[in-house]
Scaffold this motif. Sequence first.
Motif, PDB file in Angstrom:
ATOM      1  N   HIS B   7       0.838  -1.186   0.000  1.00  0.00           N
ATOM      2  CA  HIS B   7       0.000   0.000   0.000  1.00  0.00           C
ATOM      3  C   HIS B   7       0.880   1.246   0.000  1.00  0.00           C
ATOM      4  CE1 HIS B   7      -3.511   2.270   2.165  1.00  0.00           C
ATOM      5  NE2 HIS B   7      -3.466   2.529   0.888  1.00  0.00           N
ATOM      6  N   ALA B   8       0.671   2.120  -0.981  1.00  0.00           N
ATOM      7  CA  ALA B   8       1.536   3.307  -1.084  1.00  0.00           C
ATOM      8  C   ALA B   8       0.808   4.453  -1.758  1.00  0.00           C
ATOM      9  CB  ALA B   8       2.780   2.967  -1.893  1.00  0.00           C
ATOM     10  N   THR B   9       1.227   5.653  -1.451  1.00  0.00           N
ATOM     11  CA  THR B   9       0.798   6.832  -2.204  1.00  0.00           C
ATOM     12  C   THR B   9       1.980   7.255  -3.060  1.00  0.00           C
ATOM     13  OG1 THR B   9      -0.739   7.565  -0.490  1.00  0.00           O
ATOM     14  CG2 THR B   9       0.038   9.242  -2.027  1.00  0.00           C
ATOM     15  N   ILE B  10       1.742   7.428  -4.354  1.00  0.00           N
ATOM     16  CA  ILE B  10       2.842   7.790  -5.251  1.00  0.00           C
ATOM     17  C   ILE B  10       2.492   9.042  -6.051  1.00  0.00           C
ATOM     18  CG2 ILE B  10       3.604   5.378  -5.473  1.00  0.00           C
ATOM     19  CD1 ILE B  10       2.420   5.303  -8.284  1.00  0.00           C
ATOM     20  N   SER B  11       3.527   9.735  -6.486  1.00  0.00           N
ATOM     21  CA  SER B  11       3.329  10.827  -7.439  1.00  0.00           C
ATOM     22  C   SER B  11       3.144  10.195  -8.823  1.00  0.00           C
ATOM     23  CB  SER B  11       4.540  11.754  -7.436  1.00  0.00           C
ATOM     24  OG  SER B  11       5.697  11.047  -7.841  1.00  0.00           O
ATOM     25  N   LEU B  12       2.629  10.970  -9.773  1.00  0.00           N
ATOM     26  CA  LEU B  12       2.412  10.407 -11.115  1.00  0.00           C
ATOM     27  C   LEU B  12       3.721   9.909 -11.719  1.00  0.00           C
ATOM     28  CD1 LEU B  12       0.477   9.871 -13.521  1.00  0.00           C
ATOM     29  CD2 LEU B  12       1.003  12.175 -14.331  1.00  0.00           C
ATOM     30  N   ASP B  13       4.840  10.524 -11.331  1.00  0.00           N
ATOM     31  CA  ASP B  13       6.135  10.096 -11.868  1.00  0.00           C
ATOM     32  C   ASP B  13       6.821   9.035 -11.001  1.00  0.00           C
ATOM     33  OD1 ASP B  13       6.423  12.189 -10.042  1.00  0.00           O
ATOM     34  OD2 ASP B  13       8.178  13.035 -11.015  1.00  0.00           O
ATOM     35  N   GLY B 107       6.447   0.875   2.729  1.00  0.00           N
ATOM     36  CA  GLY B 107       7.869   1.189   2.573  1.00  0.00           C
ATOM     37  C   GLY B 107       8.450   0.542   1.337  1.00  0.00           C
ATOM     38  N   ALA B 108       9.124   1.349   0.516  1.00  0.00           N
ATOM     39  CA  ALA B 108       9.605   0.876  -0.788  1.00  0.00           C
ATOM     40  C   ALA B 108      10.605  -0.263  -0.649  1.00  0.00           C
ATOM     41  CB  ALA B 108      10.238   2.035  -1.561  1.00  0.00           C
ATOM     42  N   ASN B 109      11.515  -0.173   0.300  1.00  0.00           N
ATOM     43  CA  ASN B 109      12.580  -1.161   0.373  1.00  0.00           C
ATOM     44  C   ASN B 109      12.064  -2.527   0.826  1.00  0.00           C
ATOM     45  OD1 ASN B 109      15.272  -1.999   0.139  1.00  0.00           O
ATOM     46  ND2 ASN B 109      15.514  -1.825   2.361  1.00  0.00           N
ATOM     47  N   VAL B 110      11.261  -2.539   1.886  1.00  0.00           N
ATOM     48  CA  VAL B 110      10.732  -3.816   2.367  1.00  0.00           C
ATOM     49  C   VAL B 110       9.756  -4.415   1.346  1.00  0.00           C
ATOM     50  CG1 VAL B 110       8.914  -2.783   3.787  1.00  0.00           C
ATOM     51  CG2 VAL B 110       9.751  -5.036   4.368  1.00  0.00           C
ATOM     52  N   ALA B 111       8.987  -3.551   0.683  1.00  0.00           N
ATOM     53  CA  ALA B 111       8.039  -4.033  -0.332  1.00  0.00           C
ATOM     54  C   ALA B 111       8.782  -4.673  -1.502  1.00  0.00           C
ATOM     55  CB  ALA B 111       7.169  -2.882  -0.824  1.00  0.00           C
ATOM     56  N   LYS B 112       9.891  -4.059  -1.885  1.00  0.00           N
ATOM     57  CA  LYS B 112      10.715  -4.576  -2.982  1.00  0.00           C
ATOM     58  C   LYS B 112      11.248  -5.964  -2.637  1.00  0.00           C
ATOM     59  CE  LYS B 112      14.652  -2.420  -3.669  1.00  0.00           C
ATOM     60  NZ  LYS B 112      15.572  -1.304  -4.034  1.00  0.00           N
ATOM     61  N   GLN B 113      11.679  -6.135  -1.402  1.00  0.00           N
ATOM     62  CA  GLN B 113      12.168  -7.446  -0.960  1.00  0.00           C
ATOM     63  C   GLN B 113      11.046  -8.485  -0.997  1.00  0.00           C
ATOM     64  OE1 GLN B 113      14.660  -7.545   2.670  1.00  0.00           O
ATOM     65  NE2 GLN B 113      14.722  -5.323   2.545  1.00  0.00           N
ATOM     66  N   CYS B 114       9.869  -8.087  -0.519  1.00  0.00           N
ATOM     67  CA  CYS B 114       8.716  -9.003  -0.525  1.00  0.00           C
ATOM     68  C   CYS B 114       8.338  -9.376  -1.955  1.00  0.00           C
ATOM     69  CB  CYS B 114       7.507  -8.354   0.151  1.00  0.00           C
ATOM     70  SG  CYS B 114       7.692  -8.115   1.928  1.00  0.00           S
ATOM     71  N   LEU B 115       8.346  -8.380  -2.825  1.00  0.00           N
ATOM     72  CA  LEU B 115       7.959  -8.585  -4.216  1.00  0.00           C
ATOM     73  C   LEU B 115       8.932  -9.552  -4.890  1.00  0.00           C
ATOM     74  CD1 LEU B 115       5.650  -7.312  -5.859  1.00  0.00           C
ATOM     75  CD2 LEU B 115       7.215  -5.530  -6.569  1.00  0.00           C
ATOM     76  N   SER B 116      10.217  -9.339  -4.672  1.00  0.00           N
ATOM     77  CA  SER B 116      11.229 -10.205  -5.289  1.00  0.00           C
ATOM     78  C   SER B 116      11.112 -11.635  -4.803  1.00  0.00           C
ATOM     79  CB  SER B 116      12.630  -9.697  -4.955  1.00  0.00           C
ATOM     80  OG  SER B 116      12.799  -8.430  -5.500  1.00  0.00           O
ATOM     81  N   ALA B 117      10.663 -11.802  -3.563  1.00  0.00           N
ATOM     82  CA  ALA B 117      10.509 -13.141  -3.002  1.00  0.00           C
ATOM     83  C   ALA B 117       9.163 -13.756  -3.387  1.00  0.00           C
ATOM     84  CB  ALA B 117      10.664 -13.082  -1.481  1.00  0.00           C
ATOM     85  N   GLY B 118       8.397 -13.055  -4.221  1.00  0.00           N
ATOM     86  CA  GLY B 118       7.110 -13.591  -4.675  1.00  0.00           C
ATOM     87  C   GLY B 118       6.047 -13.581  -3.595  1.00  0.00           C
ATOM     88  N   LEU B 119       6.193 -12.674  -2.622  1.00  0.00           N
ATOM     89  CA  LEU B 119       5.319 -12.711  -1.447  1.00  0.00           C
ATOM     90  C   LEU B 119       4.207 -11.660  -1.455  1.00  0.00           C
ATOM     91  CD1 LEU B 119       8.132 -13.224   1.215  1.00  0.00           C
ATOM     92  CD2 LEU B 119       6.566 -14.967   0.335  1.00  0.00           C
ATOM     93  N   ILE B 123      -1.206  -4.888  -5.020  1.00  0.00           N
ATOM     94  CA  ILE B 123      -0.639  -3.556  -4.810  1.00  0.00           C
ATOM     95  C   ILE B 123      -1.771  -2.547  -4.928  1.00  0.00           C
ATOM     96  CG2 ILE B 123       0.964  -1.803  -5.696  1.00  0.00           C
ATOM     97  CD1 ILE B 123       2.636  -4.069  -6.922  1.00  0.00           C
ATOM     98  N   LEU B 124      -1.885  -1.669  -3.949  1.00  0.00           N
ATOM     99  CA  LEU B 124      -2.835  -0.556  -4.048  1.00  0.00           C
ATOM    100  C   LEU B 124      -2.038   0.730  -3.993  1.00  0.00           C
ATOM    101  CD1 LEU B 124      -5.660   0.812  -3.998  1.00  0.00           C
ATOM    102  CD2 LEU B 124      -5.563   0.644  -1.499  1.00  0.00           C
ATOM    103  N   VAL B 125      -2.117   1.528  -5.067  1.00  0.00           N
ATOM    104  CA  VAL B 125      -1.474   2.838  -5.022  1.00  0.00           C
ATOM    105  C   VAL B 125      -2.522   3.929  -5.139  1.00  0.00           C
ATOM    106  CG1 VAL B 125       0.782   2.111  -5.932  1.00  0.00           C
ATOM    107  CG2 VAL B 125      -0.981   2.883  -7.513  1.00  0.00           C
TER     108      VAL B 125
END
Lengths: 176, 176
Positions: B7-13, B107-119, B123-125
């Motif tokens: 779950h994250a809030t992102i800018s368009l870029d 959090g981008a870093n922990v999410a990236k680790q989870c994503l890479s591990a297929g976990l 995703i809701l942005v």
Amino acid sequence: MGKVLWHATISLDGFIAGPHDAMEWVFEHAGPNPAAERVTAETGALLVGRRSYDVARMVPAGIPQFVLTHRTPDATPEGVTFLSGEVMYAVSAALAAAGKKDLVVLGANVAKQCLSAGLVDEILVHVAPLLLGEGLPFYRRAGSAMQLEPLEVSQAGAVTNLRFRVKKRATNSERP
Amino acid sequence: MGKVLWHATISLDGFIAGPHDAMEWVFEHAGPNPAAERVTAETGALLVGRRSYDVARMVPAGIPQFVLTHRTPDATPEGVTFLSGEVMYAVSAALAAAGKKDLVVLGANVAKQCLSAGLVDEILVHVAPLLLGEGLPFYRRAGSAMQLEPLEVSQAGAVTNLRFRVKKRATNSERP
């Protein structure tokens, strides 16, 4: 007078191309899309960066194309004008060619220059359903945050279309 | 068993924070949003990165929070568990704590680790209407493109909510 519209397909993480200009994912998600077809119908001229010109090489028939570049090629294809220098003059020339229709800007670098000069009216992005993790960023410019106003959201297949108006700053909102 | 939702809030870029962890724009666009409220109602536990924990510091009452970090602080607030090491064990622990509800990853870093591990399942942005041009990227990892499947699009004020399912690769789709 037409609008200046920055038109791009981006990944959810904000890239317009993957590593080594990889764009297969863009073409994979270029299925029928009413929002994109409307843009094509309303396009009077294109302003493209040299990189986009080299990579995409698609000149729609009858639509004048302006390429902002310092590296003018030897041959100039029919309908293509190469310009260098200030982006505002390129926008003036391309808007004049567009007549009452819109000027569509393609390419991250030229779009960034137009945006900084206060020359972009609207942005339409097609968000493709993937994370690239690396590549050519959609927008990268330090100290140049831009506020947007959402105009329209729609879906076409797996793609989400987001259209925004650029909130102009008073100091640089004048057209050249 | 609940889902793992990033779950994250992102800018368009594609930034989750501006320069120097600037996040005022996130709070400015945190008005009433049914999609976000639904997440809160369905959250059984949080897995957050240390940076997000330090910057955001919001522990919703009664929701167990797991912080992945190598720098365990001296004091451990009520309801907070600090873990280091393999992200899959952190996800196991947090999912167990979540019961039948969802595990929300922040959090981008922990999410990236989870994503890479297929976990990561979904995703809701929340796309905030601005271009930042610089800051902390939402997703940055070479050679790790991820395909997504759109589930839901909605608007709340000037914010656009995009929800996706992560298409798992066969090789690493097993839960720990």
